[in-house]
Write an enzyme that holds these catalytic residues in place. Sequence first.
Site, PDB file in Angstrom:
ATOM      1  N   ASP A 400       1.043  -1.173  -0.023  1.00 17.68           N
ATOM      2  CA  ASP A 400      -0.059   0.028   0.017  1.00 17.68           C
ATOM      3  C   ASP A 400       0.948   1.257   0.136  1.00 17.68           C
ATOM      4  O   ASP A 400       2.085   0.872   0.441  1.00 17.68           O
ATOM      5  CB  ASP A 400      -1.031  -0.076   1.282  1.00 17.68           C
ATOM      6  CG  ASP A 400      -1.814   1.002   1.228  1.00 17.68           C
ATOM      7  OD1 ASP A 400      -2.239   1.675   0.356  1.00 17.68           O
ATOM      8  OD2 ASP A 400      -2.074   1.695   2.372  1.00 17.68           O
ATOM      9  N   THR A 402      -0.419   5.017   1.086  1.00 17.48           N
ATOM     10  CA  THR A 402      -0.543   5.956   2.068  1.00 17.48           C
ATOM     11  C   THR A 402      -0.693   5.145   3.444  1.00 17.48           C
ATOM     12  O   THR A 402      -1.245   4.275   3.730  1.00 17.48           O
ATOM     13  CB  THR A 402      -2.164   6.516   2.098  1.00 17.48           C
ATOM     14  OG1 THR A 402      -2.122   7.079   0.610  1.00 17.48           O
ATOM     15  CG2 THR A 402      -2.200   7.438   2.985  1.00 17.48           C
ATOM     16  N   GLU A 500      -4.258  20.990  -0.857  1.00 23.28           N
ATOM     17  CA  GLU A 500      -4.812  22.296  -0.603  1.00 23.28           C
ATOM     18  C   GLU A 500      -4.342  22.636   0.674  1.00 23.28           C
ATOM     19  O   GLU A 500      -4.322  23.892   0.848  1.00 23.28           O
ATOM     20  CB  GLU A 500      -6.362  22.106  -1.008  1.00 23.28           C
ATOM     21  CG  GLU A 500      -6.509  22.035  -2.388  1.00 23.28           C
ATOM     22  CD  GLU A 500      -7.357  22.938  -3.241  1.00 23.28           C
ATOM     23  OE1 GLU A 500      -8.525  22.806  -2.679  1.00 23.28           O
ATOM     24  OE2 GLU A 500      -6.873  24.124  -3.921  1.00 23.28           O
ATOM     25  N   LYS A 563      -4.480  28.169 -10.849  1.00 22.22           N
ATOM     26  CA  LYS A 563      -3.252  27.179 -10.349  1.00 22.22           C
ATOM     27  C   LYS A 563      -3.721  25.765 -10.780  1.00 22.22           C
ATOM     28  O   LYS A 563      -4.649  25.184 -10.951  1.00 22.22           O
ATOM     29  CB  LYS A 563      -3.169  27.187  -8.514  1.00 22.22           C
ATOM     30  CG  LYS A 563      -4.413  26.297  -8.023  1.00 22.22           C
ATOM     31  CD  LYS A 563      -3.946  26.310  -6.444  1.00 22.22           C
ATOM     32  CE  LYS A 563      -5.233  25.537  -5.536  1.00 22.22           C
ATOM     33  NZ  LYS A 563      -5.099  25.721  -4.254  1.00 22.22           N
ATOM     34  N   THR A 677      -2.187   1.108  -4.487  1.00 22.20           N
ATOM     35  CA  THR A 677      -3.060   2.209  -3.821  1.00 22.20           C
ATOM     36  C   THR A 677      -4.323   2.739  -4.425  1.00 22.20           C
ATOM     37  O   THR A 677      -4.593   2.668  -5.701  1.00 22.20           O
ATOM     38  CB  THR A 677      -1.928   3.401  -3.942  1.00 22.20           C
ATOM     39  OG1 THR A 677      -2.214   4.503  -3.033  1.00 22.20           O
ATOM     40  CG2 THR A 677      -1.673   3.948  -5.336  1.00 22.20           C
ATOM     41  N   ASP A 679      -4.835   6.044  -4.337  1.00 23.78           N
ATOM     42  CA  ASP A 679      -4.543   7.299  -4.852  1.00 23.78           C
ATOM     43  C   ASP A 679      -4.420   7.539  -6.321  1.00 23.78           C
ATOM     44  O   ASP A 679      -4.587   6.386  -7.039  1.00 23.78           O
ATOM     45  CB  ASP A 679      -3.221   7.685  -4.382  1.00 23.78           C
ATOM     46  CG  ASP A 679      -3.231   8.000  -3.076  1.00 23.78           C
ATOM     47  OD1 ASP A 679      -4.314   8.727  -2.311  1.00 23.78           O
ATOM     48  OD2 ASP A 679      -2.060   8.098  -2.345  1.00 23.78           O
ATOM     49  N   ARG A 837      -6.036   3.936  -7.541  1.00 24.39           N
ATOM     50  CA  ARG A 837      -7.328   3.850  -7.777  1.00 24.39           C
ATOM     51  C   ARG A 837      -7.741   2.366  -7.618  1.00 24.39           C
ATOM     52  O   ARG A 837      -8.817   2.013  -8.244  1.00 24.39           O
ATOM     53  CB  ARG A 837      -8.076   4.745  -8.734  1.00 24.39           C
ATOM     54  CG  ARG A 837      -7.871   6.208  -8.938  1.00 24.39           C
ATOM     55  CD  ARG A 837      -8.356   6.881  -7.598  1.00 24.39           C
ATOM     56  NE  ARG A 837      -8.451   8.211  -7.763  1.00 24.39           N
ATOM     57  CZ  ARG A 837      -8.802   8.963  -6.685  1.00 24.39           C
ATOM     58  NH1 ARG A 837      -8.891   8.338  -5.523  1.00 24.39           N
ATOM     59  NH2 ARG A 837      -8.573  10.234  -6.551  1.00 24.39           N
ATOM     60  N   ASP A 863      -1.461  -1.096   6.005  1.00 31.12           N
ATOM     61  CA  ASP A 863      -1.712  -0.513   7.485  1.00 31.12           C
ATOM     62  C   ASP A 863      -2.858  -0.412   7.573  1.00 31.12           C
ATOM     63  O   ASP A 863      -3.293  -0.073   8.761  1.00 31.12           O
ATOM     64  CB  ASP A 863      -0.807   0.532   7.554  1.00 31.12           C
ATOM     65  CG  ASP A 863      -1.537   1.868   6.913  1.00 31.12           C
ATOM     66  OD1 ASP A 863      -1.974   1.816   5.591  1.00 31.12           O
ATOM     67  OD2 ASP A 863      -1.719   2.949   7.251  1.00 31.12           O
TER      68      ASP A 863
END
Length: 1753
Positions: A400, A402, A500, A563, A677, A679, A837, A863
């Site tokens: 993993d 994160t 952010e 941005k 992951t 992400d 994803r 984890d």
Amino acid sequence: MVKLFKKKEKAEEESRKIKANDPCSNAAKQYAGNEISTSKYNLITFLPKNLFEQFRRLANAYFLFLLCLQLIPQISSLAPITTILPLVFVLALTAIKDASDDIARHRSDREVNNRETKTVVGKEFVTRKWKDIKVGDMIQLTNNEFVTADIVLISTSDDNGLCFIETAELDGETNLKVRQALEETCKIGEDIGQLSNFDGEIEYEAPNNNLGRFEGNLTWKGKTYPLKNDNIVLRGTRLRNTQWAFGIVCYAGPDTKLMKNSGKAPFKRTQIDRLLNRIILGIFFFLLIMCAIMTICSGLWESFVGYDFRMYLPWEGFLSKDRRIGAIQKSLLVFLSYIIILNTVVPISLYVSVEFIRLLQSKFIDWDIQMYYKPNNVPAQARTTTLNEELGQIEYIFSDKTGTLTQNIMTFNKCSIRGKLYGYVTDGNGNEIQDPDKTKAIEFEEKDEDFQWYDQKLIDAIKNGDEDEHNFFTLLALCHTVMPEEKDGKIIYQAQSPDENALVSAARTFGFVFDNRTQSSITVRLPDKEETYDLLNILDFNNDRKRMSVIVKKDGKIVLYCKGADSKVKERLDSSEKEIMAQTDEHLNKFATDGLRTLCLAWKDLDEGEYKKWAEKLDKANTSMENRDEKVSEVYEEIEQNLKLLGATAIEDKLQDGVPQCIEHLARAGIKIWVLTGDKVETAYNIGLSCRLLTNDMEINVIDDEDEKGVAAKLDQVRNEMIEKIEGLFDIKIQDRKKRLDWKEWGIDVMKFDQHRKNTTNNNNNNNTEQTKVTNGHPSSTTAATTANEPTSPDRESFEGFGLLITGQALVHALSDKLKMKFLELGTMCKAVVCCRVTPLQKAQVVELVMENEKKITLAIGDGANDVSMIQKAHIGVGISGQEGRQAVLASDFSFGQFCFLERLLLVHGRWSYLRISKFLRYFFYKNFAFTLCHFWFGFFSGFSAQTLYDPFFVATYNVFFSSLPVLALGVFDQDVTSEQSMNKPHLYTPGQNNEFFNKKIFAESVIHGILTSCIIFFVSYLSVSNSSRPSGMSQADLQSFGFMVATIMVVIVNLQNALEMWNWTGLYHFVLWGTIAVHFLFHFALYSPLVSTIFKTNYAYVGVAQNVLTTGNFWFTLFITCAVLLLPVFCREFFRMRFMPNKTDRARLNQRFRMEEKAAFVAHIKQKMHQPKRVVRSGYAFSQQEGWGPLITSGRMQSKATSRVRPSNITNTMSPPSTTTDNGSSHTANTPSTLHPTEVFDPIQSKKISSVSSMETEPLLSSTQNKGSRPKPSSDLISDRILADIKSYRPLRLYITKQKKKGSTENPFTLRVRYCQLPQDKQDRYLQKAVDKYIELLDEKDVDEQVQVECKLFDYLLMKGEQRKYFQSINAPVKPPGTAVPFYTQIIKEENDDDDDCDNSIPWNALNKDERKVFKRKRKEAKLEYAAQVKNFANDLPERLRADYLVYAEQYPHKRQKIHSSPVKSEDAQLIRQRRKSLTALPESLQTTEVSSPLIDDIPVKLTRNELELLHKCMPHAIYYETAVSDDDKPTFTRTMTKNSYMKSIFAQLNDEERLKYVTKSIEQWNEFLDEHPPIVEYLIPTLHLLLTRQEDMLIYFSSIGLPVRPPINSYLYYNHEKEEIGSQQTWSDLSADQKTEYTQQLNAMKHDYYEKLVDFIDNILPSDYMRYEFFRNIKYAVKDYELATKSEIVDKQTGQIQLHAYYLRKIHMQNQQEQQEQITQIKEKLFATGLTDEQKDLVEELTQVYCRYLT
């Protein structure tokens, strides 16, 4: 059964339909409840299910079969208990372990199921446990509460029905996501009446594992409303920033999407276990063959021989009397008997030993302190004991991201503003300081805990009001969708992504605070004021746009701030921004190289008329009924043109400690790492770069198509590109392109691509002679060898393999039956694969794909709960105890606190476990085949009667007492290399991946070895006793003697063979090995003694056998011959293999010539890297949020919960940063005495400095003021005292003391000095670096000339020699080789033997011949030259100011040996002086040996002689006490471990003060007599009292006895505490009144006055002599200070710190002898002149005479 089956079919539903608040109708549909179970067993199923799993191990079934045979008395000669007990023990041990693991799962389930939540029942809220929740119940969730089940939202505390959730347990992401109730139901709110009356019907899809999809309809009040994924909240998520929410349960318990993505815990077995099953099966067939041979032979023998001897060897009564039939029946019984006798080829002790070894190996993991994570108090834990050896065979790791690789903490790290780079701290020479520990963080009043900023330039720019910097942070404070919330008086930002949050928080830290927002406004506090901007539009982010913009209005001015990803922003810049964009591109590349996540910022002013026209277009697009999204995007594109670049940001996604190094080492070990992951692709790509999983030199492909056809086409495209790349880089021509690609098939090592690359130089120059050779796709051996040895072309393309990134949507199709093998082929060709994803189920599917098709050992690490299915599916599951709960840990096989510990788990514990169990198994099979086959050979001499050769006691105890402990020591403690070498040499891990240590071939070799051993032992013993006799004339060929001889030789041979297998010989192993052999002899001596038969009254056939056999020379000769025949070939074979065919482990252990080859390869690799062209790789944009927050904000549905407030936003700079270098090359000091003082405070609001200390004036460079210091100073003629004072203040110790004082420490300097010395070396190195930085900064500021810097030895004044050595070591300075050949040779030998501490094959220097010595002398000279070159190169890399100091330190500076202002001869050149000194060697030998005796001015000018010391020792108190008071009977005999002196001191220390004083007084009396007999001791002030009275307490006892007054307390506080105990007061000093305190002060002053008078009287009158006063002052520490206070005299020299009394006597003695010494020197000089010296020699003698006379005066 049919009915039951039909119920299961009925449960397979297509859709569901429930009614809210109607439990009866919902219960009738029998939906699953909310109770979950992740355990494997329950009370009913545990025993049968566990036994079934255990008997799947063939060995257990084999032993059960043997047990059944032993229950038949007609065929068994062994008691069944011998098999029952071990079998029950093994089964029970495994069952207890499995039960323990499952109990932990039950506890976890019970904890989850018993959580409580509120439900709506009737008109009230009822608290229920989670397990009691049913489908259709309406439940209430509160803030920070875990969601009970999958629910459909009805209403929330937000007026618009919004709620925020955290999905860490589902996808690993901690950024918040938005869920929303239907607009029609959110009005219900928390009205209990409306909630209880809610009667809506919900129809929705059946339970499934798709986390991103939900389809359904809500029918309420006659209307139907569509439900989608945004309207449900899943189990496993957590409610955030929402006070409450109500919802209807749609899926419960096992039907929830979380549980649908979780798998059942499988039963895991190791590869060795599976191999053992096959081996046991093979051994069983081998056993049957042996038994069949014995059966056939027995039938023949009984038929032709045995039938005629039935009178002596009668048959059993139930056998037929017929010769043929009876022989057949007899042979069948013999078959079963031999199965029992020969079953020891696989004894049950094998599995007992394996379980024991695995248990201890698991405990070694638990006890490994280097895998303990102290911050979270998490030790490493082996949660299973059956998988240890597979840790040494891992080939694929699935991880993993994160929380596993990263800390999930985003921080603003660096930025670029209009071409100006900020965030890189440099020293005075412009060199970047990369180590954060060597820089000083600026302290801010308001900042995030993890934020650190070091660059002072940005602070100064903001302070000076630079417009670009102002606009930059204004954009960060405005352009976002963050929601502020006030909590405990502090603003808390709730962002959709951590990126952010990091940007907005950074803006707040620098004084641009985002304070509040409404539907149409944003309030920001800027450094000098508070401003409110009208929010006109938010142009929201999505995956296609990869950017977001806001349009705001302030004071009639409309501005667009944007941005986004650099590629998107760059396309929309104005043409005038090319130059700035080029500079920013360089900065972006630098950020990308550092693995940072980047964004570009831009802006433009809008004309109000232009904006109005655009706004009308946007309204039309938003109301369009066709292609609305596309039209809105086109309108966005129209306004986002001709932007002006503001700069770029760089955000660091912080990795866990040691992750890059860990991944690098694992990759070098041949392990492929796949990251799975949740992400996005860009996020995962950035992390891959940061942790070195992906590199700039990899060919990285991305597969992100969303349909099967597109994925298939992309897979084919990537495959074709791979083939073209391989053919272009390597000498390979792939003829059959349909055949699976495989590096191993082409003979290419993926860790050493460069060795197999084409030689482009040769190919270009010799096209006609050198052609690519292809043999069925393989390069020829000659070409490969040539390529490996050719130098690398510096300009050729760099290649480090392939990388693959694939999205979750594409993975759905890639894992289909049609495409999964293509995907697997590409994945196995890549060094790294990143799946983005992905759902938890997809993670498990990827692991399963590799496991089933590659047949490799896999490991999964994670984890969170979303990693559980992956962890359970892999061969090895590792859980990290992190921020996402303990679900992963509970489902894992091993757990610890940090990812970096995986390196030690695999490379050390895993490799050792595999090595040990492999050696254990092959040796165990060897010794048992050797033991068992002797029965087989004996059958040919015993009529195939199944008669045992050995004593039954020996058969029962062979595997328990006589061969078990050495083999257990082998399996538990053996090491081929140390743990440090295992970590530093990852390539040693590869034998486990290739099954090199234990496989079928090695097993067969062990079996053959065992058979040969049994054959030689049996037949050599048989031949030795067949025709021999004892001295008494009796034959030795009886069964008992022969069996004992074979058994004894067997024990000795197998244990010595074990010794040859063992690498790590320790004291414990010696004890076990030799003790086992000794126990065999002792046991049989006792067992075969007549005493045993007497005690047990049995006629034991083996009585006296041991004594008879062991007393014959025939036995010992046979033992010697057998050992030589069996062990010498093994020893010679191993020696030959290690010498001529060493494997990787042998090379690591021997480490001879291979070290130089490794160094040469490393240098070549570095040179290649330096000349390789770097490819530009850009870090992805730092957005990880999803689309949708912008419309929610502008529509007013998402509003801020924070109120506007005004607070100061100051930055406190308490630590001065080092000097930095601006972008234009000019150097500027960030903090000097003339700029910013360390106590200055920068206020961004007022843009000015507030100084608490007046600025320091700069003094001139040269000054004549003398400086006082403890160490010698340079002359003030060349350098000013002010500079010296500054340098002195920069010393590391002074920096440390200053820092502690600033922190408020009240400890005295001595204590702080001690604390500094106790600091770890790395922290001391930081202070050394700070000292050097400040030193360089000062020299640059004062413009000190380099020659002055060196001549005045300013660096020596800053750092002592030891500190200089530590400093240069900390920055990896070259190490100077030894000065002569002998220590150089010793160092070389030590390096060569450093891999084997137990084996030192070094030859002494004296044993080398002349030629060998010349070789090492030549090598030393080469090393010296190489060192000089290294010093030069290293000096060139240092800051300019430090080069000369370093060269002086390294003895390479031309003026190093010239002493300035300190040499007694100032006018002569240093080289000339050395030459003149050498000329003195021409003097006659008689004059060269002349000694000049003169007293030295020191504490000990003359030492005591040996005789004087012996006499002095006899005067000591403890010696007198021992000789006079201790009787001779009580005096012990002393040994080395208890010396006489230590014993005398110990018994004397036990006396009380009064008794000790008596002997101290006697000691002083004898001492005075001793001094009278030795006047030179008193004359030269040789201190002896500390030798006589070794204890300070004894000195005080003595001086007190002759009148030394008692010293009063130091202050009134201590005096009162002393008095308080006597008067029994309970008041503390603070409780006393002022008058009482004054009274005690006056009493103390009176006591001190009386004490001083008595002290002066004691010293001046009572002490008998000046020498005694000298001893008193020298040994009583406080005496000097108190005497000085009492007499107001200058007894202590303030400059030198010496006692004046001592110095006075030294001067007195010196003055008395000065004239005598000068006369003696004159005589020596005249004697030298009379020898006929040359003029040059006479000048030198005169020079030396003057120097010595000057020294005396």
